[in-house]
Every structure is written in structure tokens, then in C-alpha cells.
Design a protein around this motif. Structure first.
Motif, PDB file in Angstrom:
ATOM      1  N   TRP A  88       0.884  -1.167   0.000  1.00  0.00           N
ATOM      2  CA  TRP A  88       0.000   0.000   0.000  1.00  0.00           C
ATOM      3  C   TRP A  88       0.920   1.214   0.000  1.00  0.00           C
ATOM      4  N   ARG A  89       0.715   2.150  -0.899  1.00  0.00           N
ATOM      5  CA  ARG A  89       1.586   3.331  -0.901  1.00  0.00           C
ATOM      6  C   ARG A  89       0.819   4.557  -0.442  1.00  0.00           C
ATOM      7  N   ALA A  90       1.183   5.043   0.745  1.00  0.00           N
ATOM      8  CA  ALA A  90       0.619   6.282   1.278  1.00  0.00           C
ATOM      9  C   ALA A  90       1.580   6.727   2.369  1.00  0.00           C
ATOM     10  N   ASP A  91       1.838   8.031   2.460  1.00  0.00           N
ATOM     11  CA  ASP A  91       2.782   8.489   3.485  1.00  0.00           C
ATOM     12  C   ASP A  91       2.259   8.204   4.891  1.00  0.00           C
ATOM     13  N   ALA A  92       0.920   8.094   5.025  1.00  0.00           N
ATOM     14  CA  ALA A  92       0.338   7.785   6.331  1.00  0.00           C
ATOM     15  C   ALA A  92       0.462   6.298   6.675  1.00  0.00           C
ATOM     16  N   PHE A  93       0.840   5.489   5.680  1.00  0.00           N
ATOM     17  CA  PHE A  93       1.091   4.055   5.886  1.00  0.00           C
ATOM     18  C   PHE A  93       2.569   3.764   5.579  1.00  0.00           C
ATOM     19  N   PRO A  94       3.502   4.159   6.463  1.00  0.00           N
ATOM     20  CA  PRO A  94       4.916   3.922   6.138  1.00  0.00           C
ATOM     21  C   PRO A  94       5.239   2.430   6.039  1.00  0.00           C
ATOM     22  N   ASP A 128       2.638   0.085   8.035  1.00  0.00           N
ATOM     23  CA  ASP A 128       2.143   0.418   9.368  1.00  0.00           C
ATOM     24  C   ASP A 128       0.773   1.092   9.241  1.00  0.00           C
ATOM     25  N   ARG A 129      -0.283   0.358   9.624  1.00  0.00           N
ATOM     26  CA  ARG A 129      -1.641   0.908   9.509  1.00  0.00           C
ATOM     27  C   ARG A 129      -2.185   1.382  10.854  1.00  0.00           C
ATOM     28  N   SER A 130      -1.292   1.663  11.797  1.00  0.00           N
ATOM     29  CA  SER A 130      -1.771   2.037  13.127  1.00  0.00           C
ATOM     30  C   SER A 130      -2.467   3.399  13.119  1.00  0.00           C
ATOM     31  N   GLY A 131      -2.291   4.170  12.039  1.00  0.00           N
ATOM     32  CA  GLY A 131      -3.052   5.425  11.908  1.00  0.00           C
ATOM     33  C   GLY A 131      -4.545   5.169  12.017  1.00  0.00           C
ATOM     34  N   PHE A 132      -5.005   4.041  11.492  1.00  0.00           N
ATOM     35  CA  PHE A 132      -6.424   3.662  11.580  1.00  0.00           C
ATOM     36  C   PHE A 132      -6.840   3.484  13.047  1.00  0.00           C
ATOM     37  N   ASP A 133      -5.947   2.870  13.844  1.00  0.00           N
ATOM     38  CA  ASP A 133      -6.263   2.651  15.269  1.00  0.00           C
ATOM     39  C   ASP A 133      -6.462   3.989  15.981  1.00  0.00           C
ATOM     40  N   ARG A 134      -5.590   4.957  15.653  1.00  0.00           N
ATOM     41  CA  ARG A 134      -5.687   6.261  16.315  1.00  0.00           C
ATOM     42  C   ARG A 134      -6.941   7.017  15.866  1.00  0.00           C
ATOM     43  N   ILE A 135      -7.369   6.783  14.628  1.00  0.00           N
ATOM     44  CA  ILE A 135      -8.625   7.404  14.177  1.00  0.00           C
ATOM     45  C   ILE A 135      -9.794   6.831  14.994  1.00  0.00           C
ATOM     46  N   ILE A 136      -9.785   5.505  15.191  1.00  0.00           N
ATOM     47  CA  ILE A 136     -10.833   4.862  15.980  1.00  0.00           C
ATOM     48  C   ILE A 136     -10.817   5.414  17.417  1.00  0.00           C
ATOM     49  N   GLN A 137      -9.603   5.543  17.968  1.00  0.00           N
ATOM     50  CA  GLN A 137      -9.498   6.054  19.349  1.00  0.00           C
ATOM     51  C   GLN A 137     -10.038   7.471  19.472  1.00  0.00           C
ATOM     52  N   VAL A 160     -13.121   6.000   7.451  1.00  0.00           N
ATOM     53  CA  VAL A 160     -13.703   6.834   8.512  1.00  0.00           C
ATOM     54  C   VAL A 160     -15.224   6.857   8.383  1.00  0.00           C
ATOM     55  N   SER A 161     -15.709   6.936   7.149  1.00  0.00           N
ATOM     56  CA  SER A 161     -17.165   7.016   6.958  1.00  0.00           C
ATOM     57  C   SER A 161     -17.859   5.733   7.390  1.00  0.00           C
ATOM     58  N   ALA A 162     -17.207   4.581   7.149  1.00  0.00           N
ATOM     59  CA  ALA A 162     -17.805   3.315   7.578  1.00  0.00           C
ATOM     60  C   ALA A 162     -17.854   3.257   9.098  1.00  0.00           C
ATOM     61  N   LYS A 163     -16.759   3.700   9.734  1.00  0.00           N
ATOM     62  CA  LYS A 163     -16.682   3.621  11.192  1.00  0.00           C
ATOM     63  C   LYS A 163     -17.623   4.630  11.869  1.00  0.00           C
ATOM     64  N   PHE A 209     -16.320  15.029  13.686  1.00  0.00           N
ATOM     65  CA  PHE A 209     -15.241  16.021  13.672  1.00  0.00           C
ATOM     66  C   PHE A 209     -13.943  15.426  14.205  1.00  0.00           C
ATOM     67  N   ASN A 210     -14.037  14.762  15.354  1.00  0.00           N
ATOM     68  CA  ASN A 210     -12.810  14.248  15.982  1.00  0.00           C
ATOM     69  C   ASN A 210     -12.096  13.216  15.113  1.00  0.00           C
ATOM     70  N   MET A 211     -12.889  12.346  14.459  1.00  0.00           N
ATOM     71  CA  MET A 211     -12.263  11.304  13.637  1.00  0.00           C
ATOM     72  C   MET A 211     -11.659  11.895  12.363  1.00  0.00           C
ATOM     73  N   VAL A 212     -12.366  12.873  11.764  1.00  0.00           N
ATOM     74  CA  VAL A 212     -11.841  13.520  10.557  1.00  0.00           C
ATOM     75  C   VAL A 212     -10.579  14.319  10.900  1.00  0.00           C
ATOM     76  N   ASN A 213     -10.630  15.003  12.030  1.00  0.00           N
ATOM     77  CA  ASN A 213      -9.474  15.767  12.500  1.00  0.00           C
ATOM     78  C   ASN A 213      -8.263  14.859  12.678  1.00  0.00           C
ATOM     79  N   GLN A 214      -8.489  13.662  13.260  1.00  0.00           N
ATOM     80  CA  GLN A 214      -7.393  12.710  13.453  1.00  0.00           C
ATOM     81  C   GLN A 214      -6.898  12.186  12.105  1.00  0.00           C
ATOM     82  N   MET A 215      -7.828  11.962  11.184  1.00  0.00           N
ATOM     83  CA  MET A 215      -7.448  11.504   9.839  1.00  0.00           C
ATOM     84  C   MET A 215      -6.489  12.510   9.202  1.00  0.00           C
ATOM     85  N   ASP A 216      -6.815  13.801   9.345  1.00  0.00           N
ATOM     86  CA  ASP A 216      -5.945  14.854   8.779  1.00  0.00           C
ATOM     87  C   ASP A 216      -4.583  14.858   9.478  1.00  0.00           C
TER      88      ASP A 216
END
Lengths: 222, 260
Positions: B107-113, B121-130, B183-186, B205-212
């Protein structure tokens, strides 16, 4: 939490694009309606009447400031989003999905928008700016009908207008639907209708605009 | 379908860690059965590499039943390969024929190193959930299942959104590397149920903010995510997320618990 916070996230910026885009869509409708008066082929009588109203009515003139404001916001925000989004994937894929998973025009909104912007610079410098300057210096408006007739005798000008209209059509096909999806209306109930109206709008309006320079060039309107 | 064996050339992305630059390496595999899954083909390759004294290719996998969301390969330009609503582990080699060359990227994305090779590393998803993908539940006995009446349609829509396995294919497929479909599914599966109500004004708001904050791109309604999602999560969820966000903006801009 202020509204500024809400408009600064990625959805907030998307909302800015959507709302300014919808305003520009309404502007296109009005602009198209006014200019379509040339199709009466009455030597520009009705067109110049409508143009006079648009050029002198105080409400329209105030809205014009809003139009430029929203246009600039749409351009600046759009380009800034496109650049930021490009930087989110520093290492590009060796093999990309291309058109298998999405439409080229939906991925090319910044490019199409830039083409429209280049067209707009020429368009505004040919009609809007000289007319306002004329108003300022003489207190009278230019005869925009004769100005159009003269401009559209040159083939390359007509070609640039055709190019501008085609870019606008592709930009609108994605933009129209996208504006409503951003407002949360892309539900199974409304999505089909919005997409159909969007495609119809994106073809009909640029086509009417395109007919203007073409019919002048062919001397069908004189 | 007739079973057959094939010889393949694989061009696989090799990368030591997130700090080093990666590159493609070519491998030959032979006698691959058309009955194998794509990951079993990788197992064969790795066994071959180990027996040759070379380092095997690192890739993520767990259940191999298409439900855990761990596998994550970008195969010939497609997230989870060419089959629709399918995960890499459920992609079978009957898709390919003898002599094919297959390009496999992470997967190529700077948020997924990249952690290593094809593992990101997909832990960004975990922090969005949190940041908001939860509900407040009082402790004590579980109440009767039907004490809270819920529309059948809403329950079904919520369930469909909850089928997101968080694999990250939406991010991988998005030209903007946006995580909006995830994010929309969650947000959706909680927004559709009364249990999700207490945090409703702050969740979107909080989840979108974390996504950014995580460095994902922004959504421009392209729709490649929906086309590539192995669970068929629909863009309707993004429309719902947008509604939840606007609703929060219009009504709850003073709600407690908004992070910024």
C-alpha cells in the motif's frame, strides 16, 4: 469550537469547494441565460438590454464582488488541496489502476480547472474588464454585442473558446455531482437523479456557450 | 475449471524499513497450481528463498478467510488484485496463466509507512478509531436484546458499514491517499444506531481531524475506494459522514469533547 475550525479540516475544505462550486454553477446559469439573448438575432437589441441590466443593477453589481471572491476561493482552495493531496503519496505506484477504478476527469479536476482559469483570464480581458473600464471612464457601457461579433471573427479565438467550453464540461461532470455528494446528498435515493441532472447540465450549458462564438464566426448571428 | 500449473515472474517491492529506499526485485516461481491462493503462491516463493539461504519477503496475513483485514498487496495496479469485493488471500491463481509477470507493491501512502517489504504500518487507523470510533456503555448486566427497538433497514445499513475490515485498500486505491471511506464506515455504523448517540456531535469532527493529523489526503469524491473495497463499503457512507459533520457544525459546535 468556532466555525473556522469546522471549515479547516479536510471535510471543511471540501465544503468550501462544494458551496463555492454551487454558487459558480448558479452564475453559469444566469450568464448563459443573459448571453442566450443573442440567439434572437435582432442585432443585439435584447442582449444589450439584458447586459445593461446586469451591468448597472446595484444588487447584481454587489453580487459580482461575491462572485469574484468565491471564484478566487474556489481556485486557491482547489489548487492547494490538489497539491496537498499529491504530496500524500511520495512514492508513486509502478503500476497504477488508471481508468479501471475511477474516471479520468474525476482525477483531473485541478488540471481541468487550471485550463478553465487560463481561458477565464483571456475571456475577462476581452469583455468584462474593458467594459468596466469603459463605464468608469465614460460612464457608458460598451456595446458588448458588437464587441462579441468582432472578437469572434478570429478563428483562434473561437478555438480557444471551444477548448474552454470542453474543459468546463468535463470539470462540471464531476463537479456537479461532487458538490451534492459533499453536502451529504449522495444517497441511494438521490444519487442517480443528481448524476443525471449533472451530466445534462454539464453538456447543455457549455454547448450553449460554445454555440455563441461558433454562430458569430459562421455569420449565422450578425 | 480444469486445474493447471504455471510458471510466473514476480516483481516484488523489497524495502528494508521505512528509512531506506526500496526497489523491485524479480523472482521466478514454477509449478504454481491454479488452485492455490495468491498468498500460498507467496509461501512457495518464501520457502524457495529460505532454502536458497535468502531472506524471505515480508507480507501481512492472518485469517486467510477474507475477514481479518491483514493482507494488503497492490497487485498489477489493483488493491487486493483484480477481483471485485475480494481480499488478496481470497484471490486465486486461476486468475493467471503460464508465463505471466505480476507486479506486487505495498500500500503506498505516506500515512502508511513501509515497515518491511510489503508490510505497512496501519496504526493510523487505530488512532482514528481512538479519536471517536467508540460508544459509552454503562457497566452492569446486559439488557434485553430487544429493549432498544431499531429499524430493520437501519440495522442492516449499520451492519453493512460495520463489515469494514480496516484493511486500508481504500487509502491504497485513492489517488489522494484519503481514508474517508474507512472513517465514513466507522462513523456510519455507530451513527445509525441509538447506542451511538451520546458521542454523535463530536464523533465525525474528531475522527476527521485525526485523519488529517495522520497525514491522509482529503476526499475529492473520485470513488476508487468504493471500486476497490473488498467489503463493498459504499460511497453513501461518505455522504452520511458529510451529513454527520455538517450536523455537528450546525448544532453542536459547543459540544464538549471536541479535540482540536
Amino acid at each position: 469550537m468556532s466555525w473556522k475550525n469546522y471549515f479547516s479540516t479536510s471535510i471543511g475544505k471540501k465544503l468550501q469547494m462544494s458551496l463555492t462550486g454551487l454558487f459558480l454553477i448558479v452564475f453559469l446559469l444566469v450568464h448563459c441565460y443573459v448571453n442566450a439573448q443573442i440567439f434572437y438575432n435582432d442585432g443585439g437589441v435584447r442582449f444589450n438590454e439584458a447586459a445593461h441590466f446586469m451591468g448597472t443593477n446595484i444588487v447584481i453589481r454587489i453580487t459580482e464582488f461575491g462572485l469574484f471572491g468565491f471564484l478566487i476561493l474556489h481556485i486557491v482552495q482547489g489548487l492547494s488541496l490538489a497539491m496537498k493531496n499529491k504530496s500524500r503519496r511520495s512514492n508513486a505506484y509502478a503500476v497504477s489502476a488508471g481508468n479501471k477504478t475511477s474516471a479520468w476527469y474525476s482525477r483531473s479536476m485541478a488540471l481541468l480547472g487550471t485550463l478553465i482559469l487560463l481561458f477565464l483570464v483571456m475571456h475577462i480581458s476581452k469583455f468584462w474588464a474593458p467594459n468596466r473600464f469603459h463605464q468608469l471612464t465614460t460612464g457608458e457601457e460598451m456595446n458588448l454585442f458588437t464587441a462579441m461579433r468582432e472578437e469572434f471573427q478570429t478563428l483562434w479565438v473561437v478555438a480557444v473558446y471551444a477548448f474552454g467550453c470542453i474543459s468546463l464540461a468535463w470539470h462540471l461532470i464531476h463537479g456537479f455531482y461532487s458538490a451534492f455528494q459533499t453536502l451529504g446528498l449522495g444517497t441511494s435515493k438521490y444519487k442517480g437523479t443528481i448524476k443525471s441532472i449533472g451530466v445534462a447540465f454539464s453538456i447543455i450549458i457549455p454547448l450553449i456557450f460554445l454555440m455563441m462564438p461558433v454562430l458569430f464566426y459562421l455569420h449565422i448571428i450578425a | 475449471m480444469q486445474h493447471y500449473n504455471m510458471n510466473l515472474t514476480l516483481k516484488v517491492w523489497k524495502q528494508k524499513n521505512s528509512k531506506t529506499k526500496g526497489a523491485f526485485e524479480s523472482y521466478k516461481v514454477s509449478n504454481i497450481s491454479s488452485e492455490m491462493s495468491f498468498l500460498e503462491m507467496f509461501d512457495v516463493l518464501n520457502e524457495q528463498l529460505v532454502s536458497e539461504g535468502k531472506e524471505p519477503i515480508a507480507f501481512d496475513h492472518d485469517c486467510r478467510e477474507g475477514i481479518c483485514g491483514m493482507c494488503s498487496m497492490y497487485i498489477n495496479g489493483r488493491a487486493h488484485g483484480p477481483w471485485s469485493q475480494n481480499t488478496t488471500c481470497q484471490l486465486h491463481m486461476r486468475e493467471y496463466k503460464d508465463g505471466d509477470t505480476i507486479v506486487v507493491e505495498p500500500w503506498r501512502a505516506d500515512a502508511f509507512p513501509v515497515i518491511k517489504d510489503l508490510v505497512v504500518d496501519r496504526s493510523g487507523f487505530d488512532r482514528i478509531i481512538q479519536a471517536g470510533g467508540y460508544i459509552s456503555v454503562n457497566t452492569g448486566n446486559a439488557q434485553d436484546a430487544n429493549a432498544l427497538p431499531i429499524d430493520k433497514q437501519k440495522a442492516d445499513e449499520s451492519f453493512a458499514a460495520a463489515s469494514c475490515i480496516g484493511c486500508g485498500a481504500c487509502v491504497a486505491a485513492c489517488p489522494n491517499a484519503s481514508a474517508m471511506l474507512f472513517v465514513s464506515a466507522k462513523v456510519s455504523h455507530l451513527a445509525l444506531l441509538p447506542q451511538g448517540d451520546p458521542e454523535r456531535k463530536t464523533r465525525a469532527f474528531n475522527m476527521v481531524n485525526q485523519m488529517d493529523t495522520e497525514g491522509f489526503g482529503s476526499c475529492t469524491n473520485i470513488g476508487a475506494c468504493e471500486a476497490e473495497c473488498p467489503k463493498g463499503i459504499s460511497l453513501e457512507n461518505i455522504a452520511r459522514l458529510n451529513r454527520e459533520y455538517i450536523g455537528s457544525m450546525l448544532s453542536g459546535s459547543n459540544a464538549e469533547g471536541l479535540t482540536n
